[in-house]
Design a protein around this motif. Structure first.
Motif, PDB file in Angstrom:
ATOM      1  N   VAL A  49      17.985   7.638  -6.170  1.00  0.00           N
ATOM      2  CA  VAL A  49      17.039   8.122  -7.613  1.00  0.00           C
ATOM      3  C   VAL A  49      17.661   7.131  -8.984  1.00  0.00           C
ATOM      4  CG1 VAL A  49      16.447   9.940  -9.232  1.00  0.00           C
ATOM      5  CG2 VAL A  49      16.504  10.753  -6.639  1.00  0.00           C
ATOM      6  N   GLN A  50      16.547   6.361  -9.525  1.00  0.00           N
ATOM      7  CA  GLN A  50      17.115   5.670 -10.287  1.00  0.00           C
ATOM      8  C   GLN A  50      16.357   5.861 -11.887  1.00  0.00           C
ATOM      9  OE1 GLN A  50      17.106   2.031  -8.400  1.00  0.00           O
ATOM     10  NE2 GLN A  50      19.653   1.922  -8.193  1.00  0.00           N
ATOM     11  N   LEU A  51      16.934   5.709 -13.252  1.00  0.00           N
ATOM     12  CA  LEU A  51      16.098   5.619 -13.929  1.00  0.00           C
ATOM     13  C   LEU A  51      16.129   4.315 -14.571  1.00  0.00           C
ATOM     14  CD1 LEU A  51      17.061   9.516 -16.139  1.00  0.00           C
ATOM     15  CD2 LEU A  51      14.500   8.299 -14.446  1.00  0.00           C
ATOM     16  N   ILE A  52      15.121   3.179 -14.901  1.00  0.00           N
ATOM     17  CA  ILE A  52      16.529   2.363 -15.381  1.00  0.00           C
ATOM     18  C   ILE A  52      14.994   2.005 -17.313  1.00  0.00           C
ATOM     19  CG2 ILE A  52      15.692  -0.756 -14.859  1.00  0.00           C
ATOM     20  CD1 ILE A  52      15.006   0.269 -11.991  1.00  0.00           C
ATOM     21  N   MET A  53      16.068   2.356 -17.725  1.00  0.00           N
ATOM     22  CA  MET A  53      15.401   2.653 -19.058  1.00  0.00           C
ATOM     23  C   MET A  53      15.762   0.937 -20.214  1.00  0.00           C
ATOM     24  SD  MET A  53      15.302   6.022 -19.241  1.00  0.00           S
ATOM     25  CE  MET A  53      15.293   6.952 -20.606  1.00  0.00           C
ATOM     26  N   LYS A  54      14.465   0.751 -20.550  1.00  0.00           N
ATOM     27  CA  LYS A  54      14.169  -0.501 -21.093  1.00  0.00           C
ATOM     28  C   LYS A  54      14.088  -0.366 -22.210  1.00  0.00           C
ATOM     29  CE  LYS A  54      11.769  -2.207 -16.410  1.00  0.00           C
ATOM     30  NZ  LYS A  54      10.614  -2.307 -15.325  1.00  0.00           N
ATOM     31  N   GLU A  55      13.768  -0.955 -23.297  1.00  0.00           N
ATOM     32  CA  GLU A  55      13.334  -1.609 -24.317  1.00  0.00           C
ATOM     33  C   GLU A  55      11.608  -1.149 -24.513  1.00  0.00           C
ATOM     34  OE1 GLU A  55      13.917  -5.554 -26.156  1.00  0.00           O
ATOM     35  OE2 GLU A  55      16.003  -5.836 -25.010  1.00  0.00           O
ATOM     36  N   ASP A  56      11.693  -0.746 -26.323  1.00  0.00           N
ATOM     37  CA  ASP A  56      10.198  -0.506 -26.483  1.00  0.00           C
ATOM     38  C   ASP A  56      10.437   1.106 -25.885  1.00  0.00           C
ATOM     39  OD1 ASP A  56      10.076  -2.530 -28.292  1.00  0.00           O
ATOM     40  OD2 ASP A  56       9.335  -3.294 -25.955  1.00  0.00           O
ATOM     41  N   TYR A  57      10.872   1.854 -25.753  1.00  0.00           N
ATOM     42  CA  TYR A  57      10.785   3.219 -24.861  1.00  0.00           C
ATOM     43  C   TYR A  57      10.291   3.407 -23.772  1.00  0.00           C
ATOM     44  CZ  TYR A  57      13.063   4.312 -29.819  1.00  0.00           C
ATOM     45  OH  TYR A  57      13.093   4.459 -30.790  1.00  0.00           O
ATOM     46  N   LYS A  58      10.326   2.346 -22.693  1.00  0.00           N
ATOM     47  CA  LYS A  58       9.578   2.068 -21.421  1.00  0.00           C
ATOM     48  C   LYS A  58      10.885   2.534 -20.573  1.00  0.00           C
ATOM     49  CE  LYS A  58       6.190  -1.311 -23.047  1.00  0.00           C
ATOM     50  NZ  LYS A  58       5.271  -2.037 -22.680  1.00  0.00           N
ATOM     51  N   CYS A  59      10.165   3.142 -19.565  1.00  0.00           N
ATOM     52  CA  CYS A  59      10.991   3.529 -18.554  1.00  0.00           C
ATOM     53  C   CYS A  59      10.856   3.098 -17.044  1.00  0.00           C
ATOM     54  CB  CYS A  59      11.375   4.900 -18.684  1.00  0.00           C
ATOM     55  SG  CYS A  59      13.069   6.039 -16.656  1.00  0.00           S
ATOM     56  N   ASP A  60      11.481   3.009 -16.174  1.00  0.00           N
ATOM     57  CA  ASP A  60      11.001   3.157 -14.718  1.00  0.00           C
ATOM     58  C   ASP A  60      11.368   4.043 -14.135  1.00  0.00           C
ATOM     59  OD1 ASP A  60       9.330   0.920 -15.011  1.00  0.00           O
ATOM     60  OD2 ASP A  60      10.582  -0.579 -13.886  1.00  0.00           O
ATOM     61  N   TYR A  61      10.866   4.947 -13.417  1.00  0.00           N
ATOM     62  CA  TYR A  61      11.395   6.235 -12.985  1.00  0.00           C
ATOM     63  C   TYR A  61      11.707   5.909 -10.749  1.00  0.00           C
ATOM     64  CZ  TYR A  61      11.846  11.044 -11.587  1.00  0.00           C
ATOM     65  OH  TYR A  61      12.843  12.701 -11.186  1.00  0.00           O
ATOM     66  N   LYS A  62      12.986   5.691 -10.413  1.00  0.00           N
ATOM     67  CA  LYS A  62      12.196   5.261  -9.245  1.00  0.00           C
ATOM     68  C   LYS A  62      12.701   5.502  -7.618  1.00  0.00           C
ATOM     69  CE  LYS A  62      12.729   0.112  -7.289  1.00  0.00           C
ATOM     70  NZ  LYS A  62      13.301  -1.198  -7.224  1.00  0.00           N
ATOM     71  N   LEU A  63      12.218   5.340  -7.219  1.00  0.00           N
ATOM     72  CA  LEU A  63      13.137   6.032  -5.739  1.00  0.00           C
ATOM     73  C   LEU A  63      12.919   5.227  -4.951  1.00  0.00           C
ATOM     74  CD1 LEU A  63      12.607   9.050  -6.207  1.00  0.00           C
ATOM     75  CD2 LEU A  63      11.712   9.699  -4.522  1.00  0.00           C
ATOM     76  N   THR A  64      14.150   5.079  -4.213  1.00  0.00           N
ATOM     77  CA  THR A  64      13.730   3.900  -3.066  1.00  0.00           C
ATOM     78  C   THR A  64      14.827   4.313  -1.469  1.00  0.00           C
ATOM     79  OG1 THR A  64      16.002   3.265  -3.848  1.00  0.00           O
ATOM     80  CG2 THR A  64      14.229   2.228  -4.133  1.00  0.00           C
ATOM     81  N   PHE A  65      14.576   4.152  -0.334  1.00  0.00           N
ATOM     82  CA  PHE A  65      14.676   4.264   0.408  1.00  0.00           C
ATOM     83  C   PHE A  65      15.437   3.772   1.230  1.00  0.00           C
ATOM     84  CE2 PHE A  65      11.028   6.714  -1.027  1.00  0.00           C
ATOM     85  CZ  PHE A  65      11.427   8.267  -0.689  1.00  0.00           C
ATOM     86  N   GLU A  66      16.746   3.654   2.288  1.00  0.00           N
ATOM     87  CA  GLU A  66      17.153   2.363   2.999  1.00  0.00           C
ATOM     88  C   GLU A  66      16.381   3.192   4.650  1.00  0.00           C
ATOM     89  OE1 GLU A  66      18.855   0.581   2.459  1.00  0.00           O
ATOM     90  OE2 GLU A  66      19.554   1.217   0.124  1.00  0.00           O
ATOM     91  N   LYS A  67      15.983   4.228   5.238  1.00  0.00           N
ATOM     92  CA  LYS A  67      16.140   4.018   6.229  1.00  0.00           C
ATOM     93  C   LYS A  67      14.225   4.787   6.569  1.00  0.00           C
ATOM     94  CE  LYS A  67      20.567   4.290   8.327  1.00  0.00           C
ATOM     95  NZ  LYS A  67      21.476   5.113   8.287  1.00  0.00           N
ATOM     96  N   THR A  68      13.943   5.301   5.673  1.00  0.00           N
ATOM     97  CA  THR A  68      12.362   6.347   5.632  1.00  0.00           C
ATOM     98  C   THR A  68      11.307   5.107   6.544  1.00  0.00           C
ATOM     99  OG1 THR A  68      12.785   8.079   4.374  1.00  0.00           O
ATOM    100  CG2 THR A  68      10.944   7.272   4.795  1.00  0.00           C
ATOM    101  N   LEU A  69      10.773   5.645   7.530  1.00  0.00           N
ATOM    102  CA  LEU A  69      10.096   4.334   8.036  1.00  0.00           C
ATOM    103  C   LEU A  69       8.341   3.793   6.664  1.00  0.00           C
ATOM    104  CD1 LEU A  69       8.761   3.176  10.880  1.00  0.00           C
ATOM    105  CD2 LEU A  69       7.682   4.689  10.946  1.00  0.00           C
ATOM    106  N   GLY A  70       8.523   3.103   7.027  1.00  0.00           N
ATOM    107  CA  GLY A  70       6.937   2.390   6.759  1.00  0.00           C
ATOM    108  C   GLY A  70       7.838   2.532   5.216  1.00  0.00           C
TER     109      GLY A  70
END
Length: 279
Positions: free
Chosen positions: A167-188
């Motif tokens: 789980v990641q929060l990528i906080m950017k300028e201008d009050y923008k954000c990417d709220y991201k989930l990444t998976f290593e082994k979850t199929l597909g």
């Protein structure tokens, strides 16, 4: 925050036609609870404004007193801060977990209890080094960067996520954000990204409360990056929250309550070596 994560993952599996029962009834119940709650008790989220500081000339008759106070502060700075050992252990172990991709769900019960003990002592004895009401100052610059969820207390619903979830929060300028989930082994399924806007409460009521508003949600499925999933359109415009209770620029601690009213904590660690967060 975690319930929203579970919601995103479940919707992804539903759209892809995968069997969500493999995650158990608790996973499904978390989704139902998260979609039914709307956090109506949140009322005021003022737009952050940068604070302006002014420097006034100091009368000469106060210079001696100022020097004395300055020396006292210098001496006081040499005194070990409360819960220093616990703080150093948390920072060192969380950094190791981040670098070695050890996710919260992978921890043993003994290690989880150890970290939770350290965390409790820090929260009880060491005030937040950066005032929460100032997180929105200077366009929230102190939040810029990539933050990874490295720990969640036992009462959190993080255990409902796949073991390999990051789980990641990528906080950017201008009050923008990417709220991201990444998976290593979850199929597909490689990742889910919720592009959001955010605002920060600087009022005495909820200082440091970060409100995220989902805008566009895309997935990386079977190598198809930025693959839009129509069902996620139902989430556009919905709000999510991080209730900040401790922040020092490297460690960001969030408090929450599960559906049974039990308090839990999530800890995000800033990835200081990642310079790609603005992309």
């Amino acid at each position: 925050m975690i319930n929203r994560i579970v919601q995103l993952v479940l919707l992804a599996f539903l759209v892809l036609g995968w069997d969500t029962t493999t995650f158990g009834p608790k996973f499904v119940s978390s989704f139902i609870i998260s979609t039914s709650s709307s956090n109506h008790h949140r009322h005021h989220y003022p737009t952050p404004s940068s604070s302006q500081s002014t420097t006034a000339s100091r009368p000469t008759h106060t210079l001696r007193l100022y020097a004395t106070n300055k020396n006292r502060k210098k001496k006081a700075s040499n005194t070990p801060q409360p819960a220093q050992f616990e703080y150093q252990e948390l920072r060192a172990q969380f950094t190791t977990m981040l670098n070695q991709k050890i996710r919260p769900k992978m921890l043993s019960i003994e290690k989880r209890n150890e970290l939770e003990t350290y965390l409790t002592k820090v929260l009880l004895n060491r005030p937040s080094p950066i005032q929460l009401k100032s997180l929105g100052d200077d366009s929230a610059r102190v939040l810029y960067g990539q933050w990874t969820l490295v720990f969640s207390s036992e009462a959190a619903t993080l255990g409902d996520l796949p073991r390999d979830a990051t789980v990641q929060l990528i906080m950017k300028e201008d009050y923008k954000c990417d709220y991201k989930l990444t998976f290593e082994k979850t199929l597909g399924l490689k990742s889910i990204t919720a592009k959001s806007t955010y605002m920060i409460d600087s009022s005495p009521l909820n200082p440091g409360l970060v409100t995220f508003i989902y805008q566009d949600i895309t997935t990386d499925v079977f190598g198809f990056k930025n693959f839009p999933v129509g069902t996620f359109g139902l989430l556009k415009g919905r709000a999510n929250y991080v209730e900040s209770i401790w922040f020092d620029g490297v460690i960001w601690i969030e408090r929450g309550y599960n559906p049974d009213g039990v308090e839990f904590f999530n800890v995000y660690l800033k990835d200081e070596d990642d310079d790609n967060w603005q992309k």
